[in-house]
Design a protein around this motif. Structure first.
Motif, PDB file in Angstrom:
ATOM      1  N   GLY A 189      42.340   2.939  33.686  1.00 31.68           N
ATOM      2  CA  GLY A 189      43.718   3.330  33.924  1.00 31.68           C
ATOM      3  C   GLY A 189      44.297   4.332  32.962  1.00 31.68           C
ATOM      4  N   LYS A 190      43.504   4.764  31.988  1.00 36.80           N
ATOM      5  CA  LYS A 190      44.011   5.684  30.969  1.00 36.80           C
ATOM      6  C   LYS A 190      43.238   6.999  31.021  1.00 36.80           C
ATOM      7  CE  LYS A 190      45.288   5.726  26.077  1.00 36.80           C
ATOM      8  NZ  LYS A 190      45.288   4.957  24.812  1.00 36.80           N
ATOM      9  N   GLU A 191      43.970   8.105  30.906  1.00 37.63           N
ATOM     10  CA  GLU A 191      43.312   9.414  30.964  1.00 37.63           C
ATOM     11  C   GLU A 191      42.455   9.643  29.732  1.00 37.63           C
ATOM     12  OE1 GLU A 191      44.232  14.157  31.820  1.00 37.63           O
ATOM     13  OE2 GLU A 191      45.884  12.700  31.811  1.00 37.63           O
ATOM     14  N   GLN A 192      41.230  10.116  29.959  1.00 38.33           N
ATOM     15  CA  GLN A 192      40.286  10.437  28.889  1.00 38.33           C
ATOM     16  C   GLN A 192      40.079  11.951  28.852  1.00 38.33           C
ATOM     17  OE1 GLN A 192      38.767   7.836  26.953  1.00 38.33           O
ATOM     18  NE2 GLN A 192      40.337   6.670  28.035  1.00 38.33           N
ATOM     19  N   THR A 193      39.956  12.491  27.661  1.00 39.51           N
ATOM     20  CA  THR A 193      39.712  13.933  27.529  1.00 39.51           C
ATOM     21  C   THR A 193      38.369  14.298  28.147  1.00 39.51           C
ATOM     22  OG1 THR A 193      40.997  14.029  25.491  1.00 39.51           O
ATOM     23  CG2 THR A 193      39.491  15.853  25.920  1.00 39.51           C
ATOM     24  N   PHE A 194      38.365  15.300  29.004  1.00 39.88           N
ATOM     25  CA  PHE A 194      37.123  15.791  29.598  1.00 39.88           C
ATOM     26  C   PHE A 194      37.121  17.310  29.486  1.00 39.88           C
ATOM     27  CE2 PHE A 194      34.552  17.297  33.217  1.00 39.88           C
ATOM     28  CZ  PHE A 194      33.349  16.684  32.889  1.00 39.88           C
TER      29      PHE A 194
END
Length: 575
Positions: free
Chosen positions: A489-494
């Motif tokens: 549910g949490k945005e991860q750096t990509f």
């Protein structure tokens, strides 16, 4: 006082245990040779150390000696360094190798093996820095005739040919350093305080007929102009040769470093090869550059894993039902789910055999848009909710999940782990329905009430989302060139790394828990880019034809990239 050199480079081929290279920087020059398993990697590391140190080169022989000694390890066979200061040359050797000086018509060895020397150079002097293998391959007496009236570039070409004919050139390297000018600071002009001398000269009367004088003047003027022109042409040619020489040396360093880095750090390796390509590009027609440019391009193509192939027709849905047209695809293991909006039908297709089956449809899916397949079930998003089609009995159920009040515009549906995920581009939300054991009428497996997948503090802009894929993390691509990844549910750096040219704006993403990699359909550039799940570039598949895909799924097991375009399914072979 300052030396202006003309520099030529000779580098033989390398193998696993022999590697040689020349060093060229604005203030220092040299030659290295490495003899050990993994020679190229050791050599590139050595050049990196030298390049860093030569950003601020030593200004004394003792300092140069000390630095050279610090480079000597078991795998280093030769290190020769040359630092010109004014018209003085500081030279040191550690390990094997030799330095020769050609002055006038004689050539002599200044150093053989470890040692140091310094001395003044004059215009016309030529220094040859030769690695251990170069000394073995080219006898000293053979050097005498190689430098007569030749520029350093021409001498290097002649020496390269000799080296090739000797058939013992592996790992050999030499640098030719010719002093073509010693520039001194001009004295300030003196201000005349008396009448110009020319005013005090009395010329005798010259009794020559005017016509004869004119002819002589014209001839002399013509000779003068020809001489000036030839001088200018020669100067331009020499300057161009020096430019090409410098470019060749720098590009060779970048090429060797790039090839050595490809296995260790592919992104950096491709960057070095791209830099070599860029500096060679303006000189690619020069025969001295052509071979290196060709090798750079071959390795860059190989490193980029660029495959050019036109998508081939994989399956035409109209073969199942007349006038059929695929609107949406979903892949589960070997089963491709297909929604046909024209015939309001749902099909399955075995990717490995292309065996097709009609599993349901009708009014329940008349307003259908997107399909998701998991296990024995297919789910179709409609105006009123989610319809279900069971492959076990080909039964279609309308509004298996009814449309919730929270829904905005559903742009994608994905089934993962038995759960359903809905991408809502209007509400900037990803809705989640968790599979439960709770029985529904007629014994159907049910789902939980609607849930939000994203954490309350995650507020991404999904208004331009084009697609969604799930492998445990949720991946979303957009029409403004972004690839987003969410985990729990949490945005991860990509960060996408190493893609050349950069990704376009209109992107579609695909991956799954069965996929090792992430696949990006770059519609602007007619290609599919393959990344690892950390964003590192791996390969790309490009085409030029009229196939304009709107959706993509990938079966790594079947080695197929399947593209949906104008109602038909096309494929690219994964290589």
């Amino acid at each position: 006082m300052r030396l202006k050199p003309d520099v030529g480079s000779v580098v033989g081929p390398s193998d696993e245990t022999h590697w040689g290279q020349t060093i060229f920087s604005p203030a220092a020059y040299g030659v290295v040779e490495v003899t050990k398993v993994g020679a190229q990697a050791h050599g590139v590391a050595l050049l990196t150390r030298i390049s860093e140190r030569f950003k601020d080169p030593p200004v004394s022989l003792a300092a140069l000696e000390q630095f050279a000694q610090s480079l000597l390890t078991t795998e280093v066979d030769t290190v020769i360094l040359l630092v010109p200061v004014g018209n003085i040359a500081y030279i040191t050797i550690v390990g094997k190798g030799a330095v020769y000086l050609k002055r006038g018509n004689t050539i002599s060895a200044l150093l053989k093996g470890s040692g140091s020397i310094s001395g003044s150079l004059t215009a016309g002097d030529t220094l040859v820095l030769a690695s251990s293998s170069m000394v073995s391959a080219v006898p000293e007496e053979s050097l005498v005739g190689m430098f007569d009236h030749l520029t350093a570039i021409e001498a290097a070409e002649k020496l390269t040919l000799f080296l090739h004919e000797a058939k013992s050139d592996v790992g050999a390297a030499a640098l030719i350093f010719r002093v073509y000018e010693i520039k001194t600071e001009p004295d300030r002009p003196r201000v005349a305080t008396t009448r110009p001398i020319i005013a005090r000269i009395r010329f005798p009367r010259i009794h020559i007929r005017m016509r004869k004088l004119s002819v002589i003047t014209i001839v002399l003027l013509f000779v003068f102009l020809v001489s000036v022109t030839l001088g200018v042409v020669k100067k331009i040619r020499d300057s161009t040769s020096r430019d090409v020489s410098n470019v060749m040396i720098e590009a060779t360093h970048l090429f060797d470093e790039g090839v050595a880095l490809l296995d260790l750090n592919p992104v950096k390796g491709r960057e070095r090869l791209s830099e070599a390509k860029e500096i060679l590009e303006p000189y690619r027609e020069d025969k001295r550059v052509a071979d290196l440019y060709s090798r750079v391009m071959d390795n860059l193509t190989l490193a980029m894993h660029s495959v050019r192939a036109e998508p081939e027709l994989f399956f035409d849905v109209s073969l199942i039902k007349n006038g059929g047209s695929a609107q949406s695809l979903s892949l589960f293991e070997d089963i491709l789910g297909i929604f046909d909006a024209v015939n309001h039908s749902v099909y399955t297709l075995e990717v490995s055999t292309k065996k097709s089956t009609v599993i349901g449809g009708g009014e329940a899916v008349a307003s259908g848009e997107y399909i998701a397949v998991y296990g024995d079930n297919a789910y179709i998003s409609t105006d009123t909710g989610i319809a279900q089609v069971r492959t076990s009995d080909n039964k279609t159920t309308a509004n298996f999940i009814s449309k919730a009040d929270q829904w905005g515009t559903i742009f994608s549906v994905v089934a993962y782990g038995g759960n359903l995920y809905l991408l809502d581009t209007e509400k900037n939300r990803i809705w989640k329905y968790v599979a439960t054991e709770k029985s529904q009428p007629a014994g159907r497996q049910g789902f939980s009430e609607i849930r939000e997948y994203l954490n309350p503090d995650s507020l991404p802009d999904l208004s331009k989302a084009t697609s969604m894929a799930i492998d445990g993390s949720v991946w979303v691509a957009t029409s403004d060139g972004k690839v987003l990844r969410f985990t729990q549910g949490k945005e991860q750096t990509f960060l996408v790394q190493g893609v050349e040219p950069s990704l376009g704006q209109s992107l579609i993403v695909y991956t799954s828990d069965e996929s090792k990699n992430v696949y990006i359909l770059d519609r602007d550039n007619k290609r599919v880019v393959v990344l690892d799940k950390d964003g590192l570039y791996l390969a790309q598949y490009l085409w030029q034809g009229n196939v304009t895909p709107t959706q993509m799924v990938v079966s790594e097991k079947a080695k197929k990239i399947l593209l949906l375009s104008e109602g038909k399914i096309f494929s690219l072979e994964i290589k």
